[in-house]
Design a protein around this motif. Structure first.
Motif, mmCIF file in Angstrom:
data_model
loop_
_atom_site.group_PDB
_atom_site.id
_atom_site.type_symbol
_atom_site.label_atom_id
_atom_site.label_comp_id
_atom_site.label_asym_id
_atom_site.label_seq_id
_atom_site.Cartn_x
_atom_site.Cartn_y
_atom_site.Cartn_z
ATOM 1 N N LYS A 45 85.091 81.499 138.086
ATOM 2 C CA LYS A 45 84.793 82.018 136.750
ATOM 3 C C LYS A 45 85.550 81.235 135.675
ATOM 4 N N THR A 46 86.832 80.980 135.921
ATOM 5 C CA THR A 46 87.648 80.244 134.956
ATOM 6 C C THR A 46 87.163 78.810 134.800
ATOM 7 N N MET A 47 86.864 78.153 135.902
ATOM 8 C CA MET A 47 86.413 76.764 135.848
ATOM 9 C C MET A 47 85.057 76.640 135.151
ATOM 10 N N SER A 48 84.176 77.592 135.400
ATOM 11 C CA SER A 48 82.862 77.516 134.753
ATOM 12 C C SER A 48 82.985 77.774 133.250
ATOM 13 N N ARG A 49 83.921 78.646 132.863
ATOM 14 C CA ARG A 49 84.162 78.887 131.436
ATOM 15 C C ARG A 49 84.668 77.633 130.735
ATOM 16 N N ARG A 50 85.499 76.895 131.427
ATOM 17 C CA ARG A 50 86.069 75.676 130.852
ATOM 18 C C ARG A 50 85.129 74.476 130.974
ATOM 19 N N LYS A 52 84.456 72.908 133.766
ATOM 20 C CA LYS A 52 85.007 71.973 134.740
ATOM 21 C C LYS A 52 84.405 72.207 136.118
ATOM 22 N N ASN A 53 84.606 71.239 136.995
ATOM 23 C CA ASN A 53 84.140 71.322 138.370
ATOM 24 C C ASN A 53 84.966 72.371 139.120
ATOM 25 N N SER A 54 84.323 73.142 139.968
ATOM 26 C CA SER A 54 85.014 74.203 140.699
ATOM 27 C C SER A 54 85.558 73.728 142.041
ATOM 28 N N GLU A 55 85.730 72.430 142.203
ATOM 29 C CA GLU A 55 86.236 71.889 143.466
ATOM 30 C C GLU A 55 87.628 72.396 143.833
ATOM 31 N N PRO A 56 88.548 72.593 142.883
ATOM 32 C CA PRO A 56 89.867 73.137 143.250
ATOM 33 C C PRO A 56 89.791 74.537 143.874
ATOM 34 N N CYS A 57 88.714 75.245 143.629
ATOM 35 C CA CYS A 57 88.544 76.598 144.176
ATOM 36 C C CYS A 57 88.165 76.575 145.661
ATOM 37 N N GLU A 58 87.854 75.403 146.162
ATOM 38 C CA GLU A 58 87.401 75.270 147.550
ATOM 39 C C GLU A 58 88.454 75.788 148.538
ATOM 40 N N TYR A 59 89.735 75.645 148.208
ATOM 41 C CA TYR A 59 90.801 76.130 149.087
ATOM 42 C C TYR A 59 90.651 77.626 149.334
ATOM 43 N N TYR A 60 90.487 78.404 148.258
ATOM 44 C CA TYR A 60 90.349 79.859 148.396
ATOM 45 C C TYR A 60 89.094 80.216 149.191
ATOM 46 N N PHE A 61 88.032 79.454 148.967
ATOM 47 C CA PHE A 61 86.789 79.697 149.700
ATOM 48 C C PHE A 61 87.009 79.528 151.202
ATOM 49 N N ARG A 62 87.677 78.442 151.569
ATOM 50 C CA ARG A 62 87.905 78.194 152.998
ATOM 51 C C ARG A 62 88.788 79.262 153.612
ATOM 52 N N VAL A 63 89.816 79.722 152.867
ATOM 53 C CA VAL A 63 90.722 80.736 153.403
ATOM 54 C C VAL A 63 89.993 82.056 153.609
ATOM 55 N N TYR A 64 89.293 82.545 152.574
ATOM 56 C CA TYR A 64 88.631 83.847 152.767
ATOM 57 C C TYR A 64 87.476 83.745 153.749
#
Length: 89
Positions: A45-50, A52-64
């Protein structure tokens, strides 16, 4: 196939296990699963608001994706779509 396609990796890729998180030292990883799901949703949500690419969020995706049962994630995603999700995103 019970949602196994979400956990499958491409041939030649290694399986990934989430590292130890000192916020959740106990054997029961339910809270860890839920917190990483929330962190992923907030990050996207934060990255899309800015814009920017949401690639840094990939870590959380892999963990959950590694910790959470697929049925929980499906229910949470449906609740988010319906606007009935209890978590603060």
């Amino acid at each position: 196939m019970l949602g196994l396609q979400a956990c499958a990796t491409a041939p030649g890729q290694k399986w990934w296990t989430p590292p130890f998180d000192p916020r959740f030292p106990n054997q029961n990883q339910t809270r860890n699963c839920y917190q990483n799901f929330l962190d992923y949703q907030r990050c996207v949500k934060t990255m899309s608001r800015r814009g920017k690419n949401s690639e840094p969020c990939e870590y959380y995706f892999r963990v959950y994706n590694s910790l959470c049962p697929t049925s929980w994630v499906q229910n949470w995603n449906e609740q988010i779509k319906d606007g009935t999700f209890a978590g603060k995103i």
